[in-house]
Scaffold this motif. Structure first.
Motif, PDB file in Angstrom:
ATOM      1  N   ASP A  51       8.239  -0.634  13.397  1.00 22.88           N
ATOM      2  CA  ASP A  51       9.503   0.651  13.723  1.00 22.88           C
ATOM      3  C   ASP A  51       8.495   1.860  14.587  1.00 22.88           C
ATOM      4  O   ASP A  51       7.851   2.826  13.396  1.00 22.88           O
ATOM      5  CB  ASP A  51       9.935   0.669  12.372  1.00 22.88           C
ATOM      6  N   VAL A  52       8.419   1.779  15.729  1.00 24.93           N
ATOM      7  CA  VAL A  52       7.650   2.721  16.335  1.00 24.93           C
ATOM      8  C   VAL A  52       8.297   4.272  16.509  1.00 24.93           C
ATOM      9  O   VAL A  52       9.272   4.382  16.644  1.00 24.93           O
ATOM     10  CB  VAL A  52       7.437   2.187  17.981  1.00 24.93           C
ATOM     11  N   THR A  53       7.652   5.214  15.240  1.00 26.29           N
ATOM     12  CA  THR A  53       8.507   6.585  15.531  1.00 26.29           C
ATOM     13  C   THR A  53       7.112   7.153  15.076  1.00 26.29           C
ATOM     14  O   THR A  53       5.844   6.696  14.599  1.00 26.29           O
ATOM     15  CB  THR A  53       9.325   7.263  14.308  1.00 26.29           C
ATOM     16  N   PRO A  54       7.102   8.291  15.631  1.00 26.89           N
ATOM     17  CA  PRO A  54       5.701   9.620  15.507  1.00 26.89           C
ATOM     18  C   PRO A  54       5.722   9.932  14.004  1.00 26.89           C
ATOM     19  O   PRO A  54       4.543   9.661  13.801  1.00 26.89           O
ATOM     20  CB  PRO A  54       6.695  10.711  15.762  1.00 26.89           C
ATOM     21  N   GLU A  55       6.523   9.368  12.953  1.00 30.45           N
ATOM     22  CA  GLU A  55       5.906   9.775  11.564  1.00 30.45           C
ATOM     23  C   GLU A  55       5.356   8.649  11.220  1.00 30.45           C
ATOM     24  O   GLU A  55       4.124   8.363  10.648  1.00 30.45           O
ATOM     25  CB  GLU A  55       7.260   9.693  11.027  1.00 30.45           C
ATOM     26  N   HIS A  56       5.212   7.681  11.629  1.00 37.22           N
ATOM     27  CA  HIS A  56       4.774   6.289  11.711  1.00 37.22           C
ATOM     28  C   HIS A  56       3.647   5.905  11.805  1.00 37.22           C
ATOM     29  O   HIS A  56       2.317   5.002  11.717  1.00 37.22           O
ATOM     30  CB  HIS A  56       5.473   4.983  11.947  1.00 37.22           C
ATOM     31  N   GLU A  57       3.534   6.763  13.281  1.00 40.93           N
ATOM     32  CA  GLU A  57       1.933   6.910  13.490  1.00 40.93           C
ATOM     33  C   GLU A  57       1.018   8.024  13.217  1.00 40.93           C
ATOM     34  O   GLU A  57      -0.038   7.771  12.969  1.00 40.93           O
ATOM     35  CB  GLU A  57       2.129   7.066  15.304  1.00 40.93           C
ATOM     36  N   GLY A  58       1.558   8.490  13.233  1.00 38.89           N
ATOM     37  CA  GLY A  58       0.733   9.814  11.735  1.00 38.89           C
ATOM     38  C   GLY A  58       0.597   8.664  10.854  1.00 38.89           C
ATOM     39  O   GLY A  58      -1.147   8.972  10.429  1.00 38.89           O
ATOM     40  N   GLU A  59       1.740   8.007  10.177  1.00 41.59           N
ATOM     41  CA  GLU A  59       1.233   7.459   8.877  1.00 41.59           C
ATOM     42  C   GLU A  59      -0.003   6.408   9.236  1.00 41.59           C
ATOM     43  O   GLU A  59      -0.700   6.049   8.127  1.00 41.59           O
ATOM     44  CB  GLU A  59       2.086   6.566   8.077  1.00 41.59           C
ATOM     45  N   ARG A  60      -0.139   5.767  10.308  1.00 39.38           N
ATOM     46  CA  ARG A  60      -1.660   4.569  10.662  1.00 39.38           C
ATOM     47  C   ARG A  60      -2.154   5.526  10.692  1.00 39.38           C
ATOM     48  O   ARG A  60      -4.093   4.623  10.704  1.00 39.38           O
ATOM     49  CB  ARG A  60      -1.051   4.210  11.779  1.00 39.38           C
ATOM     50  N   THR A  61      -2.504   6.602  11.774  1.00 33.12           N
ATOM     51  CA  THR A  61      -3.733   7.216  12.248  1.00 33.12           C
ATOM     52  C   THR A  61      -4.795   8.035  10.441  1.00 33.12           C
ATOM     53  O   THR A  61      -5.655   7.563  10.616  1.00 33.12           O
ATOM     54  CB  THR A  61      -3.702   8.554  13.024  1.00 33.12           C
ATOM     55  N   GLY A  62      -3.863   8.476   9.338  1.00 29.06           N
ATOM     56  CA  GLY A  62      -4.065   8.252   8.539  1.00 29.06           C
ATOM     57  C   GLY A  62      -4.940   7.625   7.423  1.00 29.06           C
ATOM     58  O   GLY A  62      -6.025   7.262   7.432  1.00 29.06           O
ATOM     59  N   ALA A  63      -3.879   6.060   7.481  1.00 33.16           N
ATOM     60  CA  ALA A  63      -4.441   5.064   6.790  1.00 33.16           C
ATOM     61  C   ALA A  63      -5.570   4.536   8.052  1.00 33.16           C
ATOM     62  O   ALA A  63      -6.936   4.354   6.651  1.00 33.16           O
ATOM     63  CB  ALA A  63      -3.220   3.772   6.750  1.00 33.16           C
ATOM     64  N   ASN A  64      -6.134   4.357   8.682  1.00 29.59           N
ATOM     65  CA  ASN A  64      -6.940   4.047   9.610  1.00 29.59           C
ATOM     66  C   ASN A  64      -8.183   4.965   9.677  1.00 29.59           C
ATOM     67  O   ASN A  64      -9.585   4.577   9.415  1.00 29.59           O
ATOM     68  CB  ASN A  64      -6.555   3.473  11.038  1.00 29.59           C
ATOM     69  N   GLN A  65      -7.484   6.156   9.390  1.00 33.05           N
ATOM     70  CA  GLN A  65      -9.076   7.084   8.992  1.00 33.05           C
ATOM     71  C   GLN A  65      -9.589   7.368   7.634  1.00 33.05           C
ATOM     72  O   GLN A  65     -10.619   6.985   7.383  1.00 33.05           O
ATOM     73  CB  GLN A  65      -8.169   8.788   8.854  1.00 33.05           C
ATOM     74  N   ALA A  66      -8.335   6.769   6.886  1.00 37.20           N
ATOM     75  CA  ALA A  66      -9.442   6.378   5.126  1.00 37.20           C
ATOM     76  C   ALA A  66     -10.501   4.963   5.465  1.00 37.20           C
ATOM     77  O   ALA A  66     -11.100   5.035   5.498  1.00 37.20           O
ATOM     78  CB  ALA A  66      -8.152   6.441   4.371  1.00 37.20           C
TER      79      ALA A  66
END
Ligand code: X8Z
Ligand code: ZN
Length: 599
Positions: A51-66
């Motif tokens: 479900d490609v949305t800017p919010e989900h992209e942001g969450e992916r970035t955050g989780a991958n950063q962790a």
């Protein structure tokens, strides 16, 4: 920066321990943290891909950063470096785990945090850009507004069709390439960042870092692939010649002297050439079947040999069918996910009832059954992986060979029981898949990616280099010259979100014929060209004995142990030998013209 602290708190107790004990404790603590943070990153990535949305992209970035903060933490780097200096004193399995910790650290070194973070963010952004790209078959006269939107599945269907209108093929081929131009700036940026992280760890390039996972150097990898290309060259030249005569006839065009126009072929990248063998077309047999039926049938192939049925969570969480038009956007390329490195598994697909998705569904379930085979307490978290990457790709693909052979298709009711099979035509159709794939995978893709990473190929030469390799290895050319504003390589999913990985599919192709040959001859005592695994528990037992080891053993040793031989293209060449003889006959008197140039 919280993870290094957690590790530092856990570890002091280990100081009094022996070196192997300390190393094992470090690996155990790391693994425990890794599994949790990896799972969170997979969950976020799943949401962002389905479900490609800017919010989900942001969450992916955050989780991958962790995840990056853990895997590349300065503490982890220092510990892994130290322990790896003492390999000879450590148990081999611990060394394998440490090695993986090291390779993962090299992806995200937190001692250059700014570069590492920019990379995580750029990767996520590039994936979203790819997943939301609006394919367009026709533009309004202003050249901008799209008057005929299309989808990846529609492009694939039209290119694979045997319709004789070359202009329609060209239209969809061009539509498939627009995404490449859009993704190029992001890839230029990522090429730099990927190389920077790898070079920080003293790898010559990002390509070299990926090749390290095979415990090979880049020259060794390239030499191995050149060897495969050389082995298939006589057969590929005959296939190429056969194809250009067939296609010239289909499109009522003169036979090309040299390369074949790329839009004549039934795939966006000409990585397979479907629809070229009259009388071998499975698509009609899937008409009227549901996509669900395709996936269930694929599962039943595996369970018939003794694999346990897929867990409930697979059916509950997977996203297997195309998204409704106008609604959410999802990634359209098939993938399999081992979400928690344990029993939580799922697949992302867009299955439609046709022969291509029949193959892809079996391929993806191959990954899932592989995950589940090694997700057992005896296999440590960090070794829950294929014995090497190509085993993972090759395993499901081998099942595709078996699921496309006539004895099984008849047994399972897809082909009418009385259907007469032209064995040579079937072999040719299979070669249009597996043999044709190799010049693309081992040739064009791998050489191009090596060049952009290891040779820092300037971005204003990317498209020219792509087509140079496509001509050289695949014997195809663009319908008209393509400038550097286009990036036809960038239209390929893996170039963006699975970089420097594609050599894996080439090696997987060689591996799958070797394993298939062993199963048919040694386990089932059947002819590899007409061989039926369905319902044969001895096949499942053999496969599980290989898969369940995960990455706990050296892949070369495991391959020898299971098939009695090193990686070799001989079983593949033996398989297609009758076809080579047949095509030489068939092409007699024709001007074949183009000759492949391996290397
Ligand atoms: O990407 C894939 C799979 C997922 S691992 C669908 N394949 C390559 C491709 O589509 O280019 C399978 C064959 C090659
Ligand atoms: Zn795969």
């Amino acid at each position: 920066m919280i993870f290094p602290l957690i590790l530092a708190l856990i570890l002091p107790a280990a100081h009094a321990a022996t070196l192997p004990e300390s190393a094992q404790q470090f690996v155990a603590d790391y693994s425990h943290l890794y599994q949790g943070v990896y799972t969170a990153s997979q969950e976020a990535s799943w949401k962002a891909s389905t479900d490609v949305t800017p919010e989900h992209e942001g969450e992916r970035t955050g989780a991958n950063q962790a995840l990056a903060n853990l895997t590349g933490s300065t503490y982890v780097i220092a510990q892994a470096r130290e322990f790896l200096k003492h390999k000879a004193e450590l148990p081999p399995q611990t060394v394998r785990e440490l090695q993986r910790i090291w390779w993962m650290a090299a992806e995200n070194p937190q001692d250059i945090p700014e570069i590492a973070s920019r990379r995580v963010e750029a990767e996520s952004k590039q994936s979203s850009a790819m997943d939301t790209f609006p394919f367009c078959a026709q533009r309004a006269p202003d050249g901008k507004t799209c008057s005929q939107p299309t989808t990846a599945n529609e492009i694939d269907d039209i290119l694979a069709s045997t319709a004789t209108d070359a202009a329609e093929h060209l239209k969809y081929w061009l539509a498939s390439k627009e995404i490449g131009a859009a993704l190029k700036p992001g890839l230029v940026d990522l090429r730099g960042l990927r190389n920077e992280v790898a070079r920080h760890f003293d790898y010559r390039s990002y390509f070299d870092l990926q090749v390290a996972w095979y415990e090979m150097s880049t020259p060794e990898m390239m030499a191995m692939l050149e060897g495969v290309l050389k082995d298939i060259q006589p057969l590929y030249e005959q296939i190429h010649c056969y194809a250009k005569y067939e296609l010239a006839q289909r499109y009522h065009q003169p036979v090309p002297q040299g390369p074949i126009p790329a839009h004549w072929l039934g795939n966006r990248w000409a990585q397979e050439w479907p629809g070229l063998v009259p009388g071998v077309d499975l698509d009609p047999y899937f008409k009227g079947r549901s996509p669900e039926w395709i996936v269930k049938k694929a599962e039943s192939f595996y369970t018939s040999t003794g694999f346990d049925p897929l867990p409930q969570n697979f059916w509950k969480n997977s996203d297997l069918y195309p998204a409704a038009p106008g609604g959410r956007k999802k990634n359209t390329h098939a993938s399999a996910w081992h979400v928690d490195l344990d029993q939580n598994v799922r697949s992302l697909q867009s299955v439609e009832p046709n022969a291509q998705w029949w193959g892809t569904a079996h391929h993806e379930l191959g990954h899932i059954f592989y995950f589940l085979s090694y997700a057992r307490p005896e296999v440590p978290i960090l070794l829950r992986d294929g014995a090497m990457r190509a085993f993972h790709e090759g395993f499901g693909d081998m099942i595709v060979i078996a699921a496309n052979q006539a004895p099984y298709l008849k047994q399972t009711g897809i082909l009418p029981a009385g259907e007469k099979i032209d064995e040579m035509a079937w072999l040719l159709a299979e070669a249009m898949d597996s043999i044709v794939f190799l010049p693309f995978a081992a040739g064009t893709m791998t050489h191009w990616e090596r060049d952009i990473y290891a040779a820092d190929l300037p971005a204003d030469q990317w498209n020219a280099r792509w087509w140079r390799y496509a001509r050289q290895y695949q014997g195809i050319e663009p319908p008209a010259p393509r400038g550097e504003a286009s990036c036809d390589a960038c239209s390929k999913t893996h170039v963006n979100d699975n970089p420097a990985y594609y050599n894996t599919y080439a090696i997987g192709t060689v591996f799958k014929y070797q394993l298939h040959d062993h199963i048919c001859r040694q386990v089932l005592h059947q002819d590899p060209r007409s061989c039926n695994y369905y319902g044969r528990k001895e096949v499942g037992d053999f496969l599980k004995s290989l898969l369940s080891k995960g990455a706990t053993e050296d892949w070369r040793r495991l391959l020898r142990e299971k098939t009695g031989s090193d990686l070799s293209s001989k079983p593949m060449m033996d398989y297609f030998q009758p076809l080579l003889d047949y095509l030489k006959q068939k092409n007699q008197g024709r001007t074949c013209g183009w000759q492949g140039l391996p290397g």
